[in-house]
Structure formats: structure tokens, C-alpha cells
Design an enzyme around this catalytic site. Structure first.
Site, short mmCIF file in Angstrom:
data_model
loop_
_atom_site.label_atom_id
_atom_site.label_comp_id
_atom_site.label_asym_id
_atom_site.label_seq_id
_atom_site.Cartn_x
_atom_site.Cartn_y
_atom_site.Cartn_z
N ASP A 139 -2.91 6.16 -5.43
CA ASP A 139 -2.65 4.89 -4.77
C ASP A 139 -3.94 4.09 -4.58
O ASP A 139 -4.86 4.55 -3.90
CB ASP A 139 -2.00 5.22 -3.40
CG ASP A 139 -1.34 4.04 -2.74
OD1 ASP A 139 -1.55 2.91 -3.19
OD2 ASP A 139 -0.62 4.28 -1.75
N ASP A 192 5.35 -2.50 -1.54
CA ASP A 192 6.21 -1.45 -0.94
C ASP A 192 7.63 -1.92 -0.66
O ASP A 192 7.84 -3.01 -0.13
CB ASP A 192 5.60 -0.97 0.38
CG ASP A 192 4.33 -0.18 0.16
OD1 ASP A 192 3.79 -0.20 -0.96
OD2 ASP A 192 3.86 0.45 1.13
#
Ligand code: GLA
Length: 362
Positions: free
Chosen positions: A126, A186
Site C-alpha cells: 500500500d 477506498d
């Protein structure tokens, strides 16, 4: 030759959407148990993935240790493997992860080796604080560095790129060693978030998906409670049409029957997991209704009639739009019902925010 990974979109569970920092070894063990007892494993879900907040400090040799929530990662991996499942972990190419824990910056090789030694089968990597030490243009090389480090371990480890779809990751993700890459920011457990990501942000990316390398519209929110079951069926159907990775994000230890039925519907899972690996796409739009198609093995078609409207709508799949002529067998895969040989078009009433998915045999 190295083993080919993720020949169909990865299936499993990830801790973030439901647990965030509340994940620990006990939860992961119980989730592994529940994967088996709930029938999720039998339905094809195999990865049990720990997201952010497991990381501790580096020891004197630079070896990253888990924090107190995960006393023994090797033992945990052994436990998950003993259930016939696989285990995943999370890190960042930056100095810190998104939640502020230790990242893999300048420790890529040693971290890959550590994970391989624990028995890790999947890495989500990430971007997070990498933005402070690299430029966006560095992304392909930065991700390749970890991709190469994972390969060098000799252990098959699925490599999941998470950098929110920046820099057209679909164009270089596979070359950096990625088996999947996030295409957006997200997801949240809301109709707005799910439908915007799923319907509007994947268009045009079809050609980048295929066996071994997938577009990832983010993890599932099914069962987390802020959409209703009609909307969760739409979420599951859309992800299956997109050939998206299916990573459940709910507490599968306590999910209700309806949630389980949605996640494990074998006919929907089969559409997602079809061996051709085609990502489905929009073929017609009429106001708030959308018809999507996904070509399947053997010349069959999955066709989804999606209703994004707040009222029920009568929808029609026309054979001419699907390049079909004459009579074709239709099966409704949520009703689990054969509809017989149908001529020219298939019509169905689709509930508000709902979907009808059919499998059409040529
Ligand atoms: C980012 C990712 C999420 C999750 C969190 C963890 O926001 O996109 O999926 O991994 O970080 O901190």
C-alpha cells in the site's frame, strides 16, 4: 517455470473493512475456523489476509517483528495452512503504512524473506507514505522492487498493488509483478461508494484484466450492515461481472444466513471465476438502468440487468445487443431457476438498486 499465480481472481477474506486496527491473532484464527465451518472455503474463498496494524519494530538485524497482537506469525501461518487455507499480509513501500506502522522502505528484500519464512502467501503493498520519499513516476520501479524480491524468495506469493489507481497502474502493474491492483480510492459500506466504484470507475479497464493480473475495485462490504441485502446482491453481482478479486470484508464468524448465501452463491462465484478471465462491461444504458455482459467459457454469456434507480424497473436484454439470434437457454442465477429457451429478448422486473443475473447459452 515459476508457478503462475491468480489464474482466476483471488478469493478470500481481509481484515480491514470490518476490524481495522482491532485485528489480532485470535481473530485471524477464528476467521480461519469460520472460513471452513461456514462453507466459505468450499465456495472457493482461500486467502485469510491480515491488513494494516500487525507491524511491530525491526530487530538489531533489521528484521521486522510483528507487534504484541501477533505473538507468533509463523505459528499463525501454520494454523491457517492446517485448515487448507492460505495467509496474506500487508505492508507499504514507504517508511510508514497508512495507519502509521513500520513500512518496508529500504528493507524490501529482508521483508520479503521474512514473510516467505513465516509462510505468507499473499502481500498487499500500500503506497501510503511512499509519497513522501518517491515521486509518482517512480511507482512502477518501486513496485517492481518488491515484486522481484517476492519472486527471489522462491515462494509463490500473490502480489496485490494498492496505490488507488494512480498513474494508470493497469498499464504497468503486471510488468511490476502485480497479480492485482486497486483501481480507485477506498470503498465504504454505502450504496453511493460501492456503486460509483463498481459501475462508473472500471469502464475501459476491461482489456487490462486476465489470468494472473486483475483490476481490483477493492474489497467486499457484504454483511457489514450499511447496505441492504438487495444492494449487497448487486455488489456481489457487479464484482463477479468485473472478474474482481472477491475478498470478503465482514465478520464471517457471525454472519447471518442471507449474507452467507450472497457470498457463496456458486453460480455467481462461477461467473467471477470463469477460466477465460474476461472482465465484463456495459453494453447498454437507459436512464438509471444498465445491462452488462461477461463472455464466459464455451461461448456462454453472463448478462446482468442492473437497476440503479430508486424504483423497480422493467428491463429487457435484447439478443441483438448480445450479437445473438434465435432461441437461447436462460438461467436466472440468483433465483437458481431455468427459464427455458427464449426467443429475441429476456424481460425481468428488477427491484430498486437490484439486479437480475442470467446465464445465456448460445
Ligand atoms: C489504505 C488502503 C486500505 C487499507 C488501509 C490500511 O487506506 O487503501 O484498503 O489497507 O490503508 O491502513
Amino acid at each position: 517455470m515459476a508457478q503462475q499465480l491468480a489464474l482466476t481472481p483471488p478469493m478470500g477474506w481481509n481484515s480491514w473493512n470490518k476490524f481495522e486496527e482491532k485485528v489480532n491473532a485470535q481473530v485471524v484464527k477464528q476467521i480461519a475456523d469460520a472460513m471452513v465451518s461456514s462453507g466459505m472455503k468450499e465456495a472457493g474463498y482461500v486467502y485469510v489476509n491480515i491488513d494494516d496494524t500487525w507491524e511491530g519494530k525491526r530487530d538489531a538485524h533489521g528484521v521486522l517483528q510483528p507487534n504484541e497482537k501477533f505473538p507468533d506469525m509463523k505459528a499463525l501461518a501454520d494454523y491457517v495452512h492446517s485448515k487448507g487455507l492460505k495467509i496474506g499480509i500487508y505492508s507499504s513501500p514507504g517508511p510508514k503504512t497508512c495507519a502509521g506502522f513500520e513500512g518496508s522502505y529500504q528493507h524490501e528484500e529482508i521483508d520479503a524473506k521474512t514473510w516467505a519464512a513465516w509462510g505468507i502467501d499473499y502481500l498487499k503493498y500500500d503506497w501510503c507514505s511512499a509519497k513522501d520519499v518517491y515521486k509518482n513516476e517512480d511507482m512502477p520501479a518501486v513496485y517492481k522492487k518488491m515484486g522481484d524480491a517476492l519472486k527471489a524468495t522462491g515462494r509463490p506469493i500473490v502480489f496485490s498493488l494498492c496505490q488507488y489507481g494512480l498513474n494508470k497502474v493497469w498499464e504497468w502493474g503486471a510488468a511490476s509483478g502485480g497479480n492485482l491492483w486497486r483501481t480507485t480510492g477506498d470503498i465504504e459500506d454505502s450504496w453511493k461508494s460501492m456503486s460509483t466504484i463498481g459501475f462508473d470507475k472500471q469502464t475501459g479497464l476491461e482489456k487490462y484484466a486476465g489470468p494472473g493480473h486483475w483490476n481490483d475495485p477493492d474489497m467486499l462490504e457484504i454483511g457489514n450492515g450499511r447496505m441492504d441485502n438487495v444492494e449487497y446482491r448487486t455488489h456481489m453481482s457487479l464484482w463477479a461481472m468485473l472478474a474482481a478479486p472477491l475478498l470478503a470484508g465482514n465478520d464471517i464468524r457471525s454472519m447471518d444466513d442471507e449474507t452467507k448465501q450472497i457470498l457463496t452463491n456458486p453460480e455467481i462465484v462461477a461467473i467471477d471465476q470463469d477460466k477465460l478471465g474476461n472482465q465484463g462491461y456495459l453494453i447498454s444504458k437507459d436512464g438509471r438502468t444498465e445491462t452488462w455482459v461477461k463472455p464466459l467459457e464455451g461461448g456462454e454469456l453472463a448478462v446482468a440487468l442492473f437497476n440503479r434507480d430508486d424504483r423497480p424497473q422493467l428491463m429487457t436484454a435484447k439478443w441483438t445487443d448480445l450479437n445473438l439470434k434465435g432461441n437461447h437457454h436462460v438461467r436466472d442465477v440468483w433465483a437458481h431457476a431455468d427459464r427455458g429457451k427464449i426467443k429475441d429478448f429476456y424481460e425481468a422486473e428488477v427491484s430498486a438498486h437490484g439486479v437480475v443475473v442470467i446465464r445465456v447459452t448460445k
